[in-house]
Design a protein around this motif. Structure first.
Motif, PDB file in Angstrom:
ATOM      1  N   SER A  91       4.153  36.106  23.629  1.00 28.77           N
ATOM      2  CA  SER A  91       3.600  34.795  24.003  1.00 28.77           C
ATOM      3  C   SER A  91       4.685  33.728  23.993  1.00 28.77           C
ATOM      4  N   ALA A  92       5.717  33.936  23.171  1.00 23.11           N
ATOM      5  CA  ALA A  92       6.731  32.892  22.957  1.00 23.11           C
ATOM      6  C   ALA A  92       8.033  33.150  23.707  1.00 23.11           C
ATOM      7  N   ASN A  93       8.442  34.423  23.799  1.00 21.45           N
ATOM      8  CA  ASN A  93       9.762  34.703  24.388  1.00 21.45           C
ATOM      9  C   ASN A  93       9.958  34.125  25.789  1.00 21.45           C
ATOM     10  N   PRO A  94       8.947  34.203  26.673  1.00 25.16           N
ATOM     11  CA  PRO A  94       9.183  33.666  28.026  1.00 25.16           C
ATOM     12  C   PRO A  94       9.500  32.165  28.033  1.00 25.16           C
ATOM     13  N   GLY A  99      14.670  28.604  28.798  1.00 26.56           N
ATOM     14  CA  GLY A  99      15.422  27.573  28.076  1.00 26.56           C
ATOM     15  C   GLY A  99      14.527  26.503  27.479  1.00 26.56           C
ATOM     16  N   GLY A 100      13.208  26.739  27.515  1.00 23.86           N
ATOM     17  CA  GLY A 100      12.267  25.757  26.964  1.00 23.86           C
ATOM     18  C   GLY A 100      12.268  25.754  25.440  1.00 23.86           C
ATOM     19  N   MET A 101      11.554  24.790  24.882  1.00 27.12           N
ATOM     20  CA  MET A 101      11.503  24.612  23.428  1.00 27.12           C
ATOM     21  C   MET A 101      10.098  24.990  22.935  1.00 27.12           C
ATOM     22  N   PRO A 102       9.950  26.166  22.329  1.00 26.07           N
ATOM     23  CA  PRO A 102       8.622  26.516  21.818  1.00 26.07           C
ATOM     24  C   PRO A 102       8.250  25.650  20.616  1.00 26.07           C
ATOM     25  N   LYS A 339       2.860  39.049  12.676  1.00 20.73           N
ATOM     26  CA  LYS A 339       3.567  38.077  11.813  1.00 20.73           C
ATOM     27  C   LYS A 339       3.758  36.792  12.613  1.00 20.73           C
ATOM     28  N   PRO A 340       3.317  35.653  12.059  1.00 20.04           N
ATOM     29  CA  PRO A 340       3.404  34.402  12.828  1.00 20.04           C
ATOM     30  C   PRO A 340       4.832  34.101  13.286  1.00 20.04           C
ATOM     31  N   PRO A 345      12.399  35.587  11.971  1.00 16.86           N
ATOM     32  CA  PRO A 345      13.803  35.140  11.976  1.00 16.86           C
ATOM     33  C   PRO A 345      14.218  34.522  13.316  1.00 16.86           C
ATOM     34  N   LEU A 346      13.693  35.066  14.400  1.00 14.84           N
ATOM     35  CA  LEU A 346      14.028  34.557  15.737  1.00 14.84           C
ATOM     36  C   LEU A 346      13.604  33.103  15.932  1.00 14.84           C
TER      37      LEU A 346
END
Ligand SMILES: Cc1ncc(COP(=O)(O)O)c(C=O)c1O
Length: 404
Positions: A91-94, A99-102, A339-340, A345-346
């Motif tokens: 859900s977050a990696n794309p 180059g966006g800011m999650p 894991k939220p 770590p990423l």
């Protein structure tokens, strides 16, 4: 080892309908062995009809669908994109691919999905330039997109999320990768926001072995998504490119598998909901083990995975990991809740809005075997493990489970 004699009970394994091979053979007969062809068109039409949307693009994965969806929403470097912290990393990696800011949003207790209060707080902080990013204080600007997730099939609170999104004019991309067959207020999850994403990975409620789809009522967006998904070839005799595209289309063979699978989606939802009822019934008399209930009649979950929360203070010390280990000793697969992202770590350096709800869900939560092909023997083996583990916790005679 004892369990080497016993067959594996999987968390969620592929469940073929029997028709898949005839569609695959048809693809071979017509020689449509390519990422385009008639099965893709049929599968897209079937997805539109089932989800009540006008347009669909069948793609190589759900992750690809999120990536393309965010491009349709014009996410640019440093743009804020708000997503649920409690989710699978795809859900977050794309957001980062672009180059966006999650910006990670905590869960609400009722659905385990995006908390509307924290969402609004985050939007206001973005607009005021109060976001602390890994590079320092972020610029004041409106987020480019909101990605709620319908985790494990439970619909997010789409009424509140859409109200907030509309109030601030931010498009919503629903991550419904786990929620084909779920509805919120009788509307299909994935068909409520500007864009929706499905996954047909091997463990999903239906599978094409791999694959995903981008859904929308916006014709232009889906047409453009298909263009970008096929390397963004401009109209010309030779290969001409003015934009950067991807190789993200679904194979015609896999679309054939998808068609056959979708024919039985209602049965698959019924079977998974029966699994939930089975576990719900079992744990109804055991203090300290809770199942996530649909908050009210607006929520209909496909119950892709049944999840439990184990509170060791009430289970005489039995923890989530004890349950997992006891099942594993009998060759039965289970899995901790995702894991939220704000703990990964990423992503620990990225902004997070919350009060620790998702941390607690992660610490105590477990996904139980939930396939639509679980047998009575599988459920009997699982029951045996639970009986041995929880016998001291039982409060009253267990009700007979009848829902499978
Ligand atoms: C919540 C969520 N989002 C996105 C994805 C990505 O889908 P895919 O595996 O098809 O890329 C998955 C599943 O894998 C998922 O569970």
């Amino acid at each position: 080892m004892q369990h080497s004699l016993k067959s594996k009970v999987w968390l969620s394994s592929p469940h073929m309908s029997g028709n898949e091979l005839s569609y695959i053979e048809e693809a071979f007969r017509c020689n449509w062995i390519a990422p385009l062809g008639p099965h893709i068109d049929v599968f897209e039409n079937d997805l539109c009809r089932y989800n009540g949307v006008k347009h669909a693009a069948a793609l190589s994965s759900g992750t690809a669908a999120i990536h393309l969806g965010l491009r349709m929403l014009d996410v640019q470097p440093d743009d804020y994109v708000l997503t649920q912290s409690l989710t699978f990393v795809a859900s977050a990696n794309p957001i980062k691919y672009l180059g966006g800011m999650p910006v990670f949003i905590d869960s609400e207790k009722e659905t385990w999905n995006m908390c509307p209060q924290q969402l609004e707080k985050a939007i206001i902080a973005c607009m005021r330039g109060e976001i602390r990013t890994p590079m320092g204080r972020g610029e004041a600007r409106l987020p480019k997109a909101i990605i709620p997730v319908h985790l494990y099939g439970m619909p997010a609170n789409m009424q509140e999320i859409m109200r907030i999104a509309n109030e601030y004019g931010i498009p919503v991309l629903e991550d419904a990768a786990e929620a084909l067959g779920s509805t919120f207020d009788k509307r299909a999850c994935g068909g409520i926001g500007k864009l929706g994403v499905l996954s047909f990975n091997g463990n999903k409620i239906i599978t094409a072995s791999a694959g995903g789809a981008l859904l929308s009522n916006d014709d232009e967006m889906i047409t453009r998504a298909k263009f970008l998904a096929t390397q963004a070839k401009d109209v010309a005799k030779h290969y001409e490119h003015t934009q950067m595209g991807y190789n993200y289309r679904m194979s015609n063979i896999l679309a054939g598998i998808g068609i056959a699978q979708l024919e039985l989606i209602d049965d698959r939802v019924a079977a998974r909901r029966a699994n939930f009822n089975f576990y719900n019934n079992y744990f109804s008399n055991i203090e300290g083990v809770e199942l996530l209930q649909e908050p009210n009649e607006k929520y209909f979950s496909n119950r892709w995975l049944t999840t439990i929360s184990v509170n060791p203070k009430l289970t005489m010390g039995i923890t989530r990991d004890d349950v997992m280990d006891a099942l594993a000793a009998e060759n039965i697969e289970s899995r901790p809740i995702w894991k939220p992202m704000h703990l990964q770590p990423l992503y620990t350096a990225y902004p997070y809005f919350g009060t620790g709800v998702s941390d607690e869900i992660f610490n105590n939560g477990l996904c139980l075997p939930s396939g639509s092909n679980l047998t009575k023997d599988d459920l009997a083996r699982i029951t045996e493990v639970f009986d041995a583990l929880f016998h001291k916790c039982k409060q009253t005679e267990r009700k007979v489970a009848v829902n499978f």
